[in-house]
Design a protein around this motif. Structure first.
Motif, PDB file in Angstrom:
ATOM      1  N   ARG A  70     -59.462  61.518  31.811  1.00 25.88           N
ATOM      2  CA  ARG A  70     -60.723  62.191  32.115  1.00 25.88           C
ATOM      3  C   ARG A  70     -61.811  61.171  32.460  1.00 25.88           C
ATOM      4  N   ALA A  71     -61.906  60.118  31.670  1.00 27.20           N
ATOM      5  CA  ALA A  71     -62.914  59.088  31.941  1.00 27.20           C
ATOM      6  C   ALA A  71     -62.200  57.744  31.948  1.00 27.20           C
ATOM      7  N   PRO A  72     -61.659  57.343  33.119  1.00 23.14           N
ATOM      8  CA  PRO A  72     -60.870  56.106  33.152  1.00 23.14           C
ATOM      9  C   PRO A  72     -61.686  54.899  32.721  1.00 23.14           C
ATOM     10  N   ARG A  73     -61.007  54.013  31.941  1.00 26.41           N
ATOM     11  CA  ARG A  73     -61.697  52.783  31.533  1.00 26.41           C
ATOM     12  C   ARG A  73     -61.394  51.701  32.561  1.00 26.41           C
ATOM     13  N   GLY A  74     -62.340  51.427  33.407  1.00 26.05           N
ATOM     14  CA  GLY A  74     -62.152  50.400  34.430  1.00 26.05           C
ATOM     15  C   GLY A  74     -61.265  50.868  35.569  1.00 26.05           C
ATOM     16  N   LEU A  75     -60.996  49.972  36.500  1.00 27.70           N
ATOM     17  CA  LEU A  75     -60.182  50.306  37.665  1.00 27.70           C
ATOM     18  C   LEU A  75     -58.702  50.275  37.306  1.00 27.70           C
ATOM     19  N   ALA A  76     -57.938  51.252  37.835  1.00 23.50           N
ATOM     20  CA  ALA A  76     -56.492  51.230  37.622  1.00 23.50           C
ATOM     21  C   ALA A  76     -55.902  50.087  38.432  1.00 23.50           C
ATOM     22  N   ARG A  77     -54.891  49.410  37.885  1.00 23.60           N
ATOM     23  CA  ARG A  77     -54.226  48.334  38.619  1.00 23.60           C
ATOM     24  C   ARG A  77     -52.919  48.873  39.185  1.00 23.60           C
ATOM     25  N   VAL A  78     -52.846  48.944  40.497  1.00 21.52           N
ATOM     26  CA  VAL A  78     -51.624  49.419  41.159  1.00 21.52           C
ATOM     27  C   VAL A  78     -51.157  48.312  42.097  1.00 21.52           C
ATOM     28  N   PRO A  79     -50.091  47.588  41.745  1.00 18.24           N
ATOM     29  CA  PRO A  79     -49.668  46.448  42.575  1.00 18.24           C
ATOM     30  C   PRO A  79     -49.407  46.856  44.019  1.00 18.24           C
ATOM     31  N   PRO A  80     -50.022  46.168  44.983  1.00 19.89           N
ATOM     32  CA  PRO A  80     -49.852  46.544  46.396  1.00 19.89           C
ATOM     33  C   PRO A  80     -48.405  46.524  46.859  1.00 19.89           C
ATOM     34  N   GLY A  81     -47.572  45.691  46.230  1.00 20.88           N
ATOM     35  CA  GLY A  81     -46.183  45.583  46.689  1.00 20.88           C
ATOM     36  C   GLY A  81     -45.255  46.595  46.037  1.00 20.88           C
ATOM     37  N   SER A  82     -45.746  47.402  45.089  1.00 17.88           N
ATOM     38  CA  SER A  82     -44.839  48.330  44.394  1.00 17.88           C
ATOM     39  C   SER A  82     -44.407  49.449  45.343  1.00 17.88           C
ATOM     40  N   ALA A  83     -43.221  50.000  45.096  1.00 16.79           N
ATOM     41  CA  ALA A  83     -42.678  51.025  46.000  1.00 16.79           C
ATOM     42  C   ALA A  83     -43.589  52.254  46.081  1.00 16.79           C
TER      43      ALA A  83
END
Ligand code: SF4
Ligand code: SF4
Ligand code: FES
Length: 245
Positions: A123-136
């Protein structure tokens, strides 16, 4: 040849001749949208058409150009004219409001039906989500994310023409970007929505959508991904039922 005017033919709706012919003077690097604008400014003030950005960002200027759905602000007339002739009509598969303007309601209704809206896990994310650019999943989501909702693919799809309830390439492409968005909470709901009678399994994979998309997106590939994931879901459910019995 450069002095010979373009012969522009436009399908008009309402009263009068359904096809009107105009002569438009040539100028360097004219787009198809430039021709329509010239006709409207100089010859036919009542002509209805849509555009906004003129730089390929808003998706509002799509029309049928010599039988092919295209964005018109980035299509040069010289590249598509046939013997100096450019014939224009509204996009296929959508109701015509007037002349070159179609009603996009059915198109966006299908986005809703395909759950094309992001729902955050937190609901209230803490900070930016980290999504690796190279992940499928990230690469699969990125491949379809630049859609501008122009409905070119939708107009190109024969299955939409035969089965008006079919969700169509754009809504399914959008669903696939969200299925691969690891921050989204509605994966299961979305897969159920796109796996039904009018969903991804209706696609005949003839790739007109991918061939005509002006953003080089492949809805066909997205739909293939949805077919795989929905089929896996059905298999998993069958295995669970078997174990429980
Ligand atoms: S997938 Fe391509 S053709 Fe279809 S609506 Fe998006 S940008 Fe337009
Ligand atoms: S590949 Fe599927 S969605 Fe694309 S045009 Fe063909 S039937 Fe329509
Ligand atoms: S006017 Fe915006 S995409 Fe063509």
């Amino acid at each position: 040849m450069h002095d010979v005017p373009w012969r522009v033919e436009i399908e008009r709706s309402g009263d009068g001749a359904p096809l009107r012919r105009y002569r438009v003077p040539r100028a360097p690097r004219q787009t198809v949208l430039d021709l329509v604008t010239w006709v409207q400014r100089h010859l036919e003030p009542g002509l209805a058409y849509r555009f906004a950005c003129r730089v390929g960002m808003c998706g509002s200027c799509a029309m049928t150009v010599n039988g092919v759905p295209r964005w018109t602000c980035r299509t040069h007339a010289a590249a598509v004219a046939e013997d100096g002739r450019v014939r224009l009509g509204p996009l296929r598969n959508l109701p015509v409001i007037k002349d070159l303007v179609v009603d996009m309601t059915p198109f966006f209704d299908k986005w809703q039906r395909a759950h094309g809206v992001f729902r955050a896990r937190e609901r209230a994310p803490r900070g930016l989500a980290r999504v690796p650019p190279g992940s499928a999943p990230r690469r699969a989501a990125d491949a379809g994310i630049e859609c501008i909702n122009c409905a070119v693919c939708y107009a190109a799809c024969d299955v939409v023409a035969w089965s008006p309830d079919y969700l169509g390439p754009a809504a399914l492409n959008r669903a696939w970007t969200l299925v691969n968005d690891v921050r989204d909470a509605e994966r299961g709901v979305r897969l159920r929505a796109v796996g039904g009678d009018d969903g991804c399994h209706c696609c005949h994979t003839h790739e007109s959508c991918s061939r005509h998309c002006p953003r080089a997106i492949s809805p066909t590939a997205a739909i293939a991904g949805l077919k795989r994931e929905t089929a896996r879901g059905l298999l998993r459910a069958a295995v669970r039922r078997r174990r429980a019995s």
